[in-house]
Design a protein around this motif. Sequence first.
Motif, PDB file in Angstrom:
ATOM      1  N   ALA A  92       0.825  -1.215   0.000  1.00  0.00           N
ATOM      2  CA  ALA A  92       0.000   0.000   0.000  1.00  0.00           C
ATOM      3  C   ALA A  92       0.855   1.260   0.000  1.00  0.00           C
ATOM      4  CB  ALA A  92      -0.942  -0.006   1.202  1.00  0.00           C
ATOM      5  N   ALA A  93       1.936   1.255   0.782  1.00  0.00           N
ATOM      6  CA  ALA A  93       2.778   2.455   0.894  1.00  0.00           C
ATOM      7  C   ALA A  93       3.399   2.821  -0.452  1.00  0.00           C
ATOM      8  CB  ALA A  93       3.857   2.245   1.944  1.00  0.00           C
ATOM      9  N   ALA A  94       3.815   1.813  -1.212  1.00  0.00           N
ATOM     10  CA  ALA A  94       4.437   2.070  -2.512  1.00  0.00           C
ATOM     11  C   ALA A  94       3.416   2.628  -3.499  1.00  0.00           C
ATOM     12  CB  ALA A  94       5.053   0.787  -3.057  1.00  0.00           C
ATOM     13  N   VAL A  95       2.198   2.082  -3.470  1.00  0.00           N
ATOM     14  CA  VAL A  95       1.143   2.591  -4.348  1.00  0.00           C
ATOM     15  C   VAL A  95       0.789   4.022  -3.970  1.00  0.00           C
ATOM     16  CG1 VAL A  95      -1.265   2.320  -5.050  1.00  0.00           C
ATOM     17  CG2 VAL A  95       0.187   0.294  -4.790  1.00  0.00           C
ATOM     18  N   GLU A  96       0.658   4.278  -2.678  1.00  0.00           N
ATOM     19  CA  GLU A  96       0.308   5.617  -2.214  1.00  0.00           C
ATOM     20  C   GLU A  96       1.356   6.645  -2.623  1.00  0.00           C
ATOM     21  OE1 GLU A  96      -0.242   5.233   1.963  1.00  0.00           O
ATOM     22  OE2 GLU A  96      -2.056   4.009   1.781  1.00  0.00           O
ATOM     23  N   GLU A  97       2.623   6.282  -2.520  1.00  0.00           N
ATOM     24  CA  GLU A  97       3.700   7.206  -2.880  1.00  0.00           C
ATOM     25  C   GLU A  97       3.681   7.502  -4.378  1.00  0.00           C
ATOM     26  OE1 GLU A  97       6.692   9.826  -2.862  1.00  0.00           O
ATOM     27  OE2 GLU A  97       5.634   9.024  -1.103  1.00  0.00           O
ATOM     28  N   LEU A  98       3.452   6.466  -5.195  1.00  0.00           N
ATOM     29  CA  LEU A  98       3.392   6.675  -6.641  1.00  0.00           C
ATOM     30  C   LEU A  98       2.243   7.610  -7.011  1.00  0.00           C
ATOM     31  CD1 LEU A  98       4.229   5.978  -9.566  1.00  0.00           C
ATOM     32  CD2 LEU A  98       2.677   4.008  -9.430  1.00  0.00           C
ATOM     33  N   VAL A  99       1.069   7.344  -6.456  1.00  0.00           N
ATOM     34  CA  VAL A  99      -0.102   8.157  -6.777  1.00  0.00           C
ATOM     35  C   VAL A  99       0.064   9.580  -6.255  1.00  0.00           C
ATOM     36  CG1 VAL A  99      -2.577   8.434  -6.374  1.00  0.00           C
ATOM     37  CG2 VAL A  99      -1.637   6.165  -6.865  1.00  0.00           C
ATOM     38  N   LYS A 100       0.645   9.709  -5.079  1.00  0.00           N
ATOM     39  CA  LYS A 100       0.849  11.044  -4.500  1.00  0.00           C
ATOM     40  C   LYS A 100       1.811  11.874  -5.345  1.00  0.00           C
ATOM     41  CE  LYS A 100       2.483  13.333  -0.264  1.00  0.00           C
ATOM     42  NZ  LYS A 100       3.009  13.115   1.114  1.00  0.00           N
ATOM     43  N   SER A 101       2.859  11.233  -5.838  1.00  0.00           N
ATOM     44  CA  SER A 101       3.882  11.989  -6.559  1.00  0.00           C
ATOM     45  C   SER A 101       3.573  12.162  -8.046  1.00  0.00           C
ATOM     46  CB  SER A 101       5.250  11.304  -6.407  1.00  0.00           C
ATOM     47  OG  SER A 101       5.218   9.995  -6.953  1.00  0.00           O
ATOM     48  N   LYS A 102       2.851  11.201  -8.627  1.00  0.00           N
ATOM     49  CA  LYS A 102       2.652  11.245 -10.075  1.00  0.00           C
ATOM     50  C   LYS A 102       1.198  11.148 -10.533  1.00  0.00           C
ATOM     51  CE  LYS A 102       7.182   9.546 -11.526  1.00  0.00           C
ATOM     52  NZ  LYS A 102       7.870   8.606 -12.441  1.00  0.00           N
ATOM     53  N   GLY A 103       0.288  10.927  -9.611  1.00  0.00           N
ATOM     54  CA  GLY A 103      -1.116  10.814 -10.007  1.00  0.00           C
ATOM     55  C   GLY A 103      -1.492   9.385 -10.375  1.00  0.00           C
ATOM     56  N   LEU A 104      -2.741   9.228 -10.800  1.00  0.00           N
ATOM     57  CA  LEU A 104      -3.288   7.893 -11.063  1.00  0.00           C
ATOM     58  C   LEU A 104      -2.962   7.337 -12.441  1.00  0.00           C
ATOM     59  CD1 LEU A 104      -6.816   8.410  -9.467  1.00  0.00           C
ATOM     60  CD2 LEU A 104      -5.112   6.731  -8.717  1.00  0.00           C
ATOM     61  N   PHE A 105      -2.517   8.205 -13.354  1.00  0.00           N
ATOM     62  CA  PHE A 105      -2.313   7.751 -14.735  1.00  0.00           C
ATOM     63  C   PHE A 105      -0.941   8.155 -15.272  1.00  0.00           C
ATOM     64  CE2 PHE A 105      -6.873   8.316 -14.063  1.00  0.00           C
ATOM     65  CZ  PHE A 105      -7.353   7.059 -14.415  1.00  0.00           C
ATOM     66  N   SER A 106       0.073   8.090 -14.452  1.00  0.00           N
ATOM     67  CA  SER A 106       1.420   8.516 -14.865  1.00  0.00           C
ATOM     68  C   SER A 106       1.968   7.674 -16.007  1.00  0.00           C
ATOM     69  CB  SER A 106       2.376   8.442 -13.670  1.00  0.00           C
ATOM     70  OG  SER A 106       2.446   7.120 -13.150  1.00  0.00           O
ATOM     71  N   PHE A 107       1.502   6.441 -16.122  1.00  0.00           N
ATOM     72  CA  PHE A 107       2.030   5.524 -17.143  1.00  0.00           C
ATOM     73  C   PHE A 107       1.748   6.003 -18.560  1.00  0.00           C
ATOM     74  CE2 PHE A 107      -1.558   3.864 -14.677  1.00  0.00           C
ATOM     75  CZ  PHE A 107      -2.606   3.995 -15.578  1.00  0.00           C
ATOM     76  N   TYR A 108       0.727   6.819 -18.764  1.00  0.00           N
ATOM     77  CA  TYR A 108       0.471   7.343 -20.103  1.00  0.00           C
ATOM     78  C   TYR A 108       1.572   8.314 -20.532  1.00  0.00           C
ATOM     79  CZ  TYR A 108      -4.328   5.487 -19.816  1.00  0.00           C
ATOM     80  OH  TYR A 108      -5.421   4.668 -19.714  1.00  0.00           O
ATOM     81  N   ALA A 109       2.210   8.943 -19.554  1.00  0.00           N
ATOM     82  CA  ALA A 109       3.257   9.920 -19.858  1.00  0.00           C
ATOM     83  C   ALA A 109       4.652   9.318 -19.837  1.00  0.00           C
ATOM     84  CB  ALA A 109       3.190  11.084 -18.871  1.00  0.00           C
ATOM     85  N   ASP A 110       4.922   8.465 -18.849  1.00  0.00           N
ATOM     86  CA  ASP A 110       6.297   7.974 -18.717  1.00  0.00           C
ATOM     87  C   ASP A 110       6.435   6.459 -18.813  1.00  0.00           C
ATOM     88  OD1 ASP A 110       5.281   7.161 -16.274  1.00  0.00           O
ATOM     89  OD2 ASP A 110       6.342   8.677 -15.111  1.00  0.00           O
ATOM     90  N   GLY A 111       5.445   5.800 -19.368  1.00  0.00           N
ATOM     91  CA  GLY A 111       5.546   4.357 -19.577  1.00  0.00           C
ATOM     92  C   GLY A 111       5.011   3.541 -18.411  1.00  0.00           C
ATOM     93  N   HIS A 112       4.709   2.276 -18.693  1.00  0.00           N
ATOM     94  CA  HIS A 112       4.051   1.433 -17.698  1.00  0.00           C
ATOM     95  C   HIS A 112       5.001   0.752 -16.724  1.00  0.00           C
ATOM     96  CE1 HIS A 112       5.123  -1.691 -20.701  1.00  0.00           C
ATOM     97  NE2 HIS A 112       5.148  -2.501 -19.669  1.00  0.00           N
ATOM     98  N   SER A 113       6.289   0.856 -16.959  1.00  0.00           N
ATOM     99  CA  SER A 113       7.266   0.082 -16.188  1.00  0.00           C
ATOM    100  C   SER A 113       7.190   0.344 -14.686  1.00  0.00           C
ATOM    101  CB  SER A 113       8.677   0.385 -16.696  1.00  0.00           C
ATOM    102  OG  SER A 113       9.636  -0.336 -15.933  1.00  0.00           O
ATOM    103  N   GLU A 114       7.144   1.612 -14.279  1.00  0.00           N
ATOM    104  CA  GLU A 114       7.164   1.927 -12.848  1.00  0.00           C
ATOM    105  C   GLU A 114       5.913   1.410 -12.146  1.00  0.00           C
ATOM    106  OE1 GLU A 114       8.048   5.714  -9.865  1.00  0.00           O
ATOM    107  OE2 GLU A 114       7.277   6.102 -11.884  1.00  0.00           O
TER     108      GLU A 114
END
Length: 242
Positions: A92-114
């Motif tokens: 949960a902590a890793a998901v929360e940090e990703l969403v907090k820093s990059k939003g819910l759809f960051s993969f459209y901009a910087d790829g799906h890898s992260e």
Amino acid sequence: MSAEFNTKQLNETYQDQTPQQILELAFKQFDNIALSFSGAEDVALIEMASKLTDRLQVFCLDTGRLHPQTYRFIEKVRNHYQIEIELIYPEAAAVEELVKSKGLFSFYADGHSECCSIRKIAPLRKKLSGVDAWITGQRKDQSPGTRSDIPVIETDPTFSGARRELVKFNPLANWSSREVWDFIWMFDVPYNELHDQGFISIGCEPCTRAVRPNQHEREGRWWWEESTAKECGLHVGNIQKS
């Protein structure tokens, strides 16, 4: 695992064997073995495996972004075969940090890898650290760019380490999509209702769409990215050796 288990030699021996024969070998050689479940190929394997063993261990990666139809599919399979399906969740902590820093759809901009690394790879690595072998539904014709050389039995190139060898079985490697669906229809195997809506390869909801006629099945995954490398990282070894 038997001391005589030679992955390379057995792959050559079983290359032309049926999926059922490969599964028989897997269950004979390994007590602590798990089947990864998500799609049509995997439920075909569950159908086969349910007739070969009463100790079937099945798990599914729940990324938190699956289609509602996929969650219903999981329950349908659970009830149909009267088996436990272990749902594996990301931290949960890793998901929360990703969403907090990059939003819910960051993969459209910087790829799906992260996103895939957090929601899929890390949870899978943790699960596989507790088993000796696993079974996947990979097929050679799923992706000419990354899966054309899949062996039926291999030392996992992604999740093996210096201290242990994780064996990976791909019993359907030599099957075509048509063979999988012929099997599903013949044995009345449950499948994801999204297949009836033009979806072929089904992943997370934001990253999967139906394919058009004559498009390859992996074209519906991460469609905004390069079409020759359609892997989320679960089978990244395919890219390294292609």
